[in-house]
Design an enzyme around this catalytic site. Structure first.
Site, mmCIF file in Angstrom:
data_model
loop_
_atom_site.group_PDB
_atom_site.id
_atom_site.type_symbol
_atom_site.label_atom_id
_atom_site.label_comp_id
_atom_site.label_asym_id
_atom_site.label_seq_id
_atom_site.Cartn_x
_atom_site.Cartn_y
_atom_site.Cartn_z
ATOM 1 N N LYS A 79 0.848 -1.199 0.000
ATOM 2 C CA LYS A 79 0.000 0.000 0.000
ATOM 3 C C LYS A 79 0.885 1.252 0.000
ATOM 4 O O LYS A 79 1.912 1.281 0.675
ATOM 5 C CB LYS A 79 -0.901 -0.028 1.245
ATOM 6 C CG LYS A 79 -2.006 1.027 1.254
ATOM 7 C CD LYS A 79 -2.914 0.895 2.492
ATOM 8 C CE LYS A 79 -4.050 1.920 2.467
ATOM 9 N NZ LYS A 79 -4.964 1.791 3.625
ATOM 10 N N SER A 159 -10.095 2.069 2.652
ATOM 11 C CA SER A 159 -9.134 2.774 1.826
ATOM 12 C C SER A 159 -8.155 1.849 1.109
ATOM 13 O O SER A 159 -7.528 2.260 0.145
ATOM 14 C CB SER A 159 -8.344 3.754 2.688
ATOM 15 O OG SER A 159 -7.514 3.062 3.602
ATOM 16 N N SER A 183 -10.612 -0.005 6.911
ATOM 17 C CA SER A 183 -9.915 0.083 5.618
ATOM 18 C C SER A 183 -9.252 -1.209 5.148
ATOM 19 O O SER A 183 -8.809 -1.272 4.000
ATOM 20 C CB SER A 183 -8.858 1.187 5.666
ATOM 21 O OG SER A 183 -9.461 2.442 5.509
#
Lengths: 494, 494
Positions: A79, A159, A183
């Site tokens: 990420k 997210s 998330s």
């Protein structure tokens, strides 16, 4: 040779160890898959092919010598929130344009220590603020899943939308993700895969771009419960560079996966049965409980009375911390700089252009709730709510509950550009209604696919555990994974 | 905080105005840089005078994902200081974020302590020459980060930032508004500096900025209600503090006596003009949006931790003062001069050991300190050792030299060095105590001045002339008392 990308992380690792294929071959298979899929899915912001090749070669050399760590040669996606040395680390935000740190996050350095190979940096909601991966400066990520008979693009959740989409679409064997209010778990649920937010303090936050420090926690997203457990074992561990990291030995989480649920008490919180909850979510939840009961768990109704205050309190605490955490993005030291006539201009122009709408909204909410005259009414009160939510869970665990089962999300994935969601931020925030309580209480929470909705889209179940008892969550999730049946891979259309 | 007036108005400190006497009320916030190898939350060195940005870590520069970790030595230094101020030590304290934007504040917030400081109420005793001993209350002491430095004179339209100081630990020591004159304010900061230096918790170098003070000043009719205060920021000289208070008190009195009111505001003192001027009003004051820093756990330590530090504290100025008076029989005033610097007191004790205390104090204070002042030297740089000065005191004590010769001897040892006893021998400075020798000189002078002998017999005050002649003839090495007696006998004067 079969497509290496469709192997589970565990299979890939074992095959590499037995040298059935090389780390370079595995890496090439993934790079090819990314090249083919990314123009449509937009899961990767950056592909680090050279770095991947270099790491894979090193892994092959170690494997050839009969050495190698627990993730030797396994290609992973990272990420964009994790600092990776010399590589794009921009939290999918314009304000961090050009930023590549001279340091490596603790979590990723643990993965490299164990032999993993980095494929690239994954898309995400800007600064991890969002539930649909539509707030990214690099554009939305598209969910590899589509509703039956539909061509409509769906969101992968957020997210960690890039992480979820990449794992689901076989663009990496596993991915790092972070979870501040859901998330990891919500995108995992939307994408038919597994994700765990470990207990707060289990993974070091050092080198992870901060959103809300008291809630942020890193965790893995992978295709199976076992894969997720293997990754967490590597990612976790005490770090004296993070004062909130906890000095506890990291168990071999994979060893707990097949432990079963015999004799475990599974709590069912009545407050999670929301008004207007779709029938299929209700059905999924009941099925999950039945599978666990059938394998020897005891189901117990419990009450978590302060649940309904969790979401509003979360949307005070998280923006408050974010408003302060994001103050450093001011155009002075790194990233985007827009100059004007003086320093105030520089701040205003840089932040106005550098931050997207959702980030600005939360910075403003956070600034407001911390302001003189409002602090007690909002922030202090929200912290009190937080204490009550924590106590709710403690009471349940004190009554002998080992884990709690709830739906992961109130619905399946929705469409990209969904008007209802985008016109009303509160509707978007409701995606986190089942997940934020876990962050507020600092507990571990895992999302595992348990069924599908009427249009064939995956739905997730959430397991919530005692502090630092991720093992029980893996064991219970495995029971759900075994019982739910096949068909939790998307049809390849890209 | 409710303010309690602990002082009795003292007319000696009153300031006369057109409408009668006024009393000035002063409180101070002193920022003292903690003596420590590294910064409060990072491992960077704190060394002064390095090239710009030489001592900056990723944490100090607020790189994304960096986290603060408390430096235990800074905590120990704060506790030591608290103990030195006879203050309450808070075993649990909280670090808060003070949020504001400034280029030399890379995080966009300063980590400080707001509601729960590490040290609570304490007291500092002052010895005021004309007002005896007074006690000044300490409100609190807290730990906080220093900011960096903005440099505005290096480029026509840009400012440069030096982060060497960014993150250095400061102790903010807040006094109660117990000071009632500029003299008291100056005595307070000197005494505080002495205490910090004894403790070794701050070097107290105001010129280098390692100690600075914000001074709160208000005026009132003696014993009346407190007035509105103005804060004079960033004072780094004791002399200027005195001047600024004098100016500010007069300014406020003039405004009130002209029918005006005082606006609560922040002011700056300009040493060039000797005036204070407005920096910002109360309305322009920042809303710092304090909230507990979620990156740091509450700071907690045990009674044992405090006890260990308490057990290893050095002797403090007040204790040393009392001991010097008790053990050496010197006056409290002399003691207060000697304890001002630890090295002074140490020097005195080396001289006084086994010798007359008062005589030793006299020589250290009047001769040594006087001579050091003349050469603009610190006691650390004295060319005369305590052993040398001790020998001089011995020579006086034994009657080998007179006080007058001793001063000459002091000057010789000061400039040339050497053993004072040996110098007395080789340069024939020894006092003549042999009465036979003195008598011979006296006889010679009487024989040579028969007219004076007549006059002296008629007017005995003329004896002084004879004494002077004898002293002159013997090069000052005879005991004047002995000369006096011999002269009287020979001249037949009673």
């Amino acid at each position: 040779m079969t497509d290496l990308t469709t192997k589970s992380l565990a299979e890939l690792r074992d095959g590499l160890k037995k040298r059935e294929f090389s780390a370079l071959e595995a890496m090439d298979a993934y790079l090819d898959a990314i090249a083919a899929a990314n123009p449509r899915l937009n899961a990767y912001i950056v592909v680090t092919a050279d770095k991947a090749r270099e790491m894979a070669r090193a892994s092959d050399a170690r494997l050839a010598r009969g050495e190698g760590g627990p993730l030797e040669g396994v290609p992973l996606g990272i990420k964009d929130l994790f600092a990776t040395i010399g590589v794009h680390t921009q939290a999918a935000s314009h304000v961090l344009d050009g930023f590549a740190p001279e340091y490596e996050s603790t979590v990723t350095s643990h993965l490299w220590r164990d032999g993993a190979v980095m494929l690239g940096k994954l898309n995400m909601d800007e600064f991890a603020m969002g539930s649909s991966n539509e707030t990214s400066y690099y554009g939305p990520v598209i969910n590899p899943w589509r509703a039956a008979g539909s061509n409509r693009d769906l969101v992968p959740g957020g997210s960690s939308g890039g992480s979820a989409a990449a794992v689901s679409a076989w663009l990496c064997a596993g991915a790092t993700a972070t979870d501040t209010g859901g998330s990891i778990r919500q995108p995992a649920a939307f994408s038919g895969i597994v994700g765990i937010k470990p207990t707060y303090g289990r993974c070091s936050r050092w080198g992870i771009v901060a959103f809300a420090s008291s809630l942020d926690q890193a965790g893995p997203i992978a295709r199976t419960v076992t894969d997720t457990a293997i990754m967490l074992t590597s990612m976790a561990g005490f770090d004296n560079k993070d004062s909130t990291s906890v000095d506890l030995a990291v168990p071999d989480f994979a060893a707990a996966v097949e432990r079963g649920v015999k004799g475990l008490v599974i709590g069912v919180p009545r407050e999670y049965r929301m008004d207007g909850m779709p029938e299929e979510i209700e059905t999924l939840w009941t099925k999950g409980l039945e599978w666990l009961r059938a394998e020897g768990a005891v189901i117990k109704d419990i009450s978590l009375p302060h649940t309904r205050y969790a979401l509003p309190a979360y949307y005070i605490v998280a923006p408050a911390e974010a408003s302060s955490n994001l103050a450093r993005y001011d155009g002075v030291k790194y990233g985007l700089r827009k100059t004007g006539k003086d320093i105030t201009d520089l701040y205003e122009l840089t932040r106005a252009e550098g931050f997207g709408r959702e980030v600005k909204r939360r910075v403003m909410i956070g600034t407001y709730v911390l302001s003189a005259g409002y602090y007690d009414a909002y922030y202090v009160r929200a912290q009190k709510v937080r204490t009550l939510i924590k106590r709710d869970f403690e009471d349940a665990f004190d009554q002998g509950v080992d884990a709690i089962l709830t739906p992961a999300t109130p619905s399946a994935a929705f469409g990209v550009g969904d008007e209802e969601m985008n016109s009303d931020p509160v509707k978007m925030y409701l995606n986190d209604v089942f997940t934020v309580t876990v962050n507020m209480a600092g507990l571990p929470g895992l999302s595992v696919p348990g069924g599908k909705d009427a249009s064939g889209l995956p739905l997730g179940l959430q397991l919530i555990g005692r502090p630092f008892d991720e093992e029980t969550l893996f064991a219970a999730a495995r029971v759900i994974e075994r019982n739910r049946g096949e068909g939790f891979s998307p049809e390849k259309w890209w | 905080m409710s303010i309690v007036d602990t002082r009795t108005p003292n007319p000696k400190s009153f300031i006369p105005g057109a409408t009668g006497d006024w009393e000035v009320i002063i409180g101070m916030e002193v920022h003292a840089q903690v003596l420590s190898e590294s910064k409060l939350f990072s491992g960077s060195p704190t060394e002064f005078g390095c090239p710009p940005n030489a001592n900056v870590s990723f944490v100090d520069a607020a790189m994304p994902g960096m986290l603060p970790v408390i430096n235990a030595e800074c905590v120990r230094q704060a506790v030591r200081t608290g103990l030195g101020l006879k203050a309450r030590i808070n075993k649990r304290s909280i670090f808060d974020r003070k949020n504001y934007f400034y280029p030399d504040l890379p995080q966009g917030y300063q980590i400080s302590q707001y509601l729960d400081p590490i040290v609570g109420e304490g007291v500092v005793k002052l010895d005021m020459a004309d007002n005896g001993e007074i006690e000044i209350g300490i409100e609190r002491l807290h730990l906080e980060q220093d900011a960096g430095k903005s440099i505005h004179d290096q480029h026509p339209n840009m400012s440069f930032v030096d982060l060497n100081r960014s993150g250095v630990a400061l102790m903010e020591i807040v006094s109660k508004p117990d000071l009632r004159s500029s003299e008291e304010a100056k005595a307070f900061i000197s005494k505080l500096r002495t205490i910090l230096r004894y403790l070794g918790t701050c070097d107290g170098n105001m010129e280098e900025g390692s100690m600075r003070a914000d001074v709160n000043v208000s005026v009132r009719k003696p014993g009346g209600a407190f007035g509105t205060r103005c804060e004079i920021k960033n004072m780094n000289s004791i002399r200027f503090i005195g001047q600024a208070i004098e100016y500010e008190a007069r300014r406020q009195i003039d405004i009130i006596e002209d029918g005006g009111t005082i606006d609560q505001e922040t002011r700056l003192y300009d040493p060039k003009t000797g005036e204070t001027r407005s920096m910002r009003s109360k309305e322009e004051a920042h809303d710092y949006r304090y909230f507990p820093d979620p990156d740091l756990l509450p700071l907690e330590f045990s009674d044992a931790f405090v006890a260990e530090l308490a057990g290893n504290l050095p002797e403090l100025p007040d204790e040393k003062h009392d001991r010097l008076v008790r053990d050496y029989g010197i006056t409290p005033y002399d003691a207060s001069v000697l304890i001002l610097e630890q090295a002074r007191a140490d020097f005195f004790e080396q001289v006084a050991k086994g010798r007359d205390g008062k005589q030793s104090a006299n020589w250290v204070i009047n001769e040594l300190l006087g001579r050091l002042g003349k050469d603009d030297k610190d006691i650390e740089d004295t060319p005369m050792s305590a052993a040398q000065l001790g020998t001089i005191v011995d020579l006086i004590g034994k009657g080998d030299i007179s006080g007058k010769i001793a001063k000459d001897l002091f000057e010789i040892v000061w400039t040339e060095g050497g053993d004072p006893a040996e110098i007395v021998e080789t340069r024939a400075m020894k006092q003549v105590t042999d009465t036979g020798a003195i008598e011979r000189v006296v006889d010679e002078i009487i024989a040579a001045n028969p007219d004076k002998v007549e006059q002296a017999r008629a007017k005995p005050t003329l004896l002084g002339w004879f004494v002077g002649q004898v002293m002159k003839a013997s090069g000052g090495k005879v005991n004047p008392q002995a000369v006096n007696e011999i002269l009287k006998a020979k001249l037949g004067i009673e």
